[in-house]
Write an enzyme that holds these catalytic residues in place. Structure first.
Site, mmCIF file in Angstrom:
data_model
loop_
_atom_site.group_PDB
_atom_site.id
_atom_site.type_symbol
_atom_site.label_atom_id
_atom_site.label_comp_id
_atom_site.label_asym_id
_atom_site.label_seq_id
_atom_site.Cartn_x
_atom_site.Cartn_y
_atom_site.Cartn_z
ATOM 1 N N CYS A 40 -5.393 -4.657 5.987
ATOM 2 C CA CYS A 40 -4.971 -5.755 6.840
ATOM 3 C C CYS A 40 -4.753 -5.566 8.604
ATOM 4 O O CYS A 40 -4.304 -6.396 9.190
ATOM 5 C CB CYS A 40 -3.647 -6.305 6.189
ATOM 6 S SG CYS A 40 -2.434 -5.345 6.315
ATOM 7 N N GLN A 42 -0.984 -11.610 -2.287
ATOM 8 C CA GLN A 42 -1.741 -12.307 -1.076
ATOM 9 C C GLN A 42 -1.122 -13.537 -0.554
ATOM 10 O O GLN A 42 -1.030 -14.549 -1.224
ATOM 11 C CB GLN A 42 -3.430 -12.498 -1.520
ATOM 12 C CG GLN A 42 -3.844 -11.204 -1.448
ATOM 13 C CD GLN A 42 -3.973 -10.351 -0.069
ATOM 14 O OE1 GLN A 42 -4.066 -10.871 0.864
ATOM 15 N NE2 GLN A 42 -4.279 -8.997 -0.083
ATOM 16 N N CYS A 85 5.626 -26.548 9.563
ATOM 17 C CA CYS A 85 4.906 -25.565 9.726
ATOM 18 C C CYS A 85 3.460 -25.758 9.456
ATOM 19 O O CYS A 85 3.253 -25.654 8.030
ATOM 20 C CB CYS A 85 5.497 -24.068 9.336
ATOM 21 S SG CYS A 85 4.435 -22.659 9.492
ATOM 22 N N GLU A 143 2.031 2.953 -7.017
ATOM 23 C CA GLU A 143 2.796 1.972 -6.102
ATOM 24 C C GLU A 143 4.292 2.412 -6.011
ATOM 25 O O GLU A 143 4.976 2.856 -7.120
ATOM 26 C CB GLU A 143 2.777 0.522 -6.951
ATOM 27 C CG GLU A 143 3.727 -0.594 -6.543
ATOM 28 C CD GLU A 143 3.510 -0.740 -4.833
ATOM 29 O OE1 GLU A 143 4.486 -1.121 -4.213
ATOM 30 O OE2 GLU A 143 2.249 -0.852 -4.395
#
Length: 411
Positions: free
Chosen positions: A353, A230, A161, A283
């Site tokens: 995002c 990330q 990949c 969170e």
């Protein structure tokens, strides 16, 4: 409009502009056709791959009759029609990919928020390959791992990949297992590869590693290897720097960090407010909260709350000087945005995002008297249609704001 199922039908079209989702728009007999593996302005032969009725269908460009000057040979042999769905733009030069993403961000902001903005998507590094540090492979009928085809459960077996870091790609693709087994692979900042196996219907089984070591925002982080971090190695520090600059939280101030993850942004905000200030970090992931508490144990001004942002912000009565949020792909939504506005922050720093979700939430904030005054967009996912944005919104009445840092700002 033509009647009947168009699946399998082929026709020649001139490709229109890019659209959100990794495809371009064309029109045939009054219907919209979303075309993958094409570029704006090209003349291509399209084969319809999906038609669920209605005003649109989906197709692949199976032959290029007149190519764009931005077209290149994909670096991966399975990045093509009917093959791996992991990438969207391997057939476009990197500069062209960023230009396409910039047009998508600008179009979403204008259409959904009424904001006209000159968008530039910035490269994080010069290399568009070997950036993906976290990936999930799945085994096909022959037990070989790979990735699924676009909008399909079919597995395309892979030898490599090219967008994935070599260690992670090699470790995951070397495995063999019963069909439907998934391998979560992560390669951390030290080059250590962490691998977990998930059999169909079962729980994750850690095969190697488990605690990733990362470096960002001038700190060393020890986090769950398969939790949120990330994916691009350069993204965490880049985003933290922009958040710190635009938040400009006052010493002794009160700041919210929503969808805080392991506390990346909370760390830079806590340094700004100091020991006399406070950072409310919310969170929902329990493991992420534990990681955050451990990594930021030297910053007692960070107050951790484990639970959904929607529930917790509705119970917070104190005002906030600055709010930072990094919601999931669907965005924050009206309830959370209303709660943010209710805290009357001078500045809101929004990390996104998904440009459509960002635009919807910007529109809601505008209804509360905020306006977008700065935007930066980053190519944190080269070869795919995904893009990471950071937007600064300021209360019209406050007149406050962070530094521009060379970013585009409203005049």
């Amino acid at each position: 409009m033509s009647d009947g199922d168009w699946s399998g039908r082929e026709f020649d079209v001139t490709v229109g502009d890019v659209a959100h989702g990794g495809h371009c728009v064309s029109r045939v007999e009054g219907r919209v056709v979303f075309v993958r593996h094409a570029l704006p302005g090209e003349r291509v032969r399209v084969r319809v791959t999906e038609d669920r009725g209605g005003s649109f269908c989906r197709g692949d460009a199976i032959a290029v009759l007149e190519a764009s000057s931005d077209r290149v040979t994909p670096p991966c042999p399975v990045a093509g029609p009917g093959l791996c769905g992991g990438c969207d733009w391997q057939h476009a030069a990197p500069v062209a990919q960023r230009a396409l993403k910039a047009r998508v961000v600008a179009e979403q902001l204008e259409r959904l928020a009424g904001v006209t903005w000159p968008v530039e998507v910035e490269a994080l590094t010069d290399e568009p390959l070997r950036w993906r540090s976290r990936v999930r492979f799945v085994t096909g009928p022959d037990g070989r791992p790979g990735l699924r085809a676009h909008r399909s459960h079919d597995v395309i077996a892979l030898e490599d990949c090219p967008i994935t870091l070599e260690g992670a790609a090699g470790a995951g693709l070397a495995r063999r297992a019963r069909p439907g087994t998934e391998f979560e692979v992560a390669e951390d900042a030290r080059g250590t590869v962490h691998l977990a196996e998930i059999r169909r219907g079962g729980r994750p089984k850690q095969v190697s590693g488990g605690i990733a070591v990362e470096h960002a925002a001038d700190r060393t982080w020890r986090v769950a290897a398969h939790g949120f971090w990330q994916v691009h190695p350069a993204a965490a520090s880049t985003l933290a720097a922009v958040v710190a600059e635009w938040a400009a939280a006052p010493a002794g101030g009160r700041v919210w960090d929503l969808y805080a993850g392991a506390g990346l942004f909370a760390s830079v905000l806590a340094e700004q407010v100091g020991r006399d200030g406070s950072v409310l970090a919310i969170e929902s992931g329990r493991r992420a909260v534990r990681d955050g508490q451990s990594n930021l144990s030297d910053l007692p001004q960070v107050e951790w709350h484990c639970g959904t942002v929607e529930r917790i912000v509705s119970t917070v009565e104190a005002a906030a000087d600055v709010v930072v949020l990094d919601p999931p792909r669907k965005g924050a939504g009206r309830g959370v945005v209303d709660a943010i506005a209710g805290a009357s922050p001078a500045r809101v720093v929004y990390v996104a995002c998904d440009p459509a979700a960002l635009a919807r939430d910007v529109a809601t904030l505008q209804g509360h008297g905020y306006r977008m005054t700065a935007l930066r967009a980053f190519d944190a996912f080269p070869m795919t249609h995904h893009v990471e944005c950071v937007a600064l919104l300021e209360c019209r009445e406050s007149g406050a704001g962070g530094g521009s840092g060379g970013a585009a700002r409203a005049e």
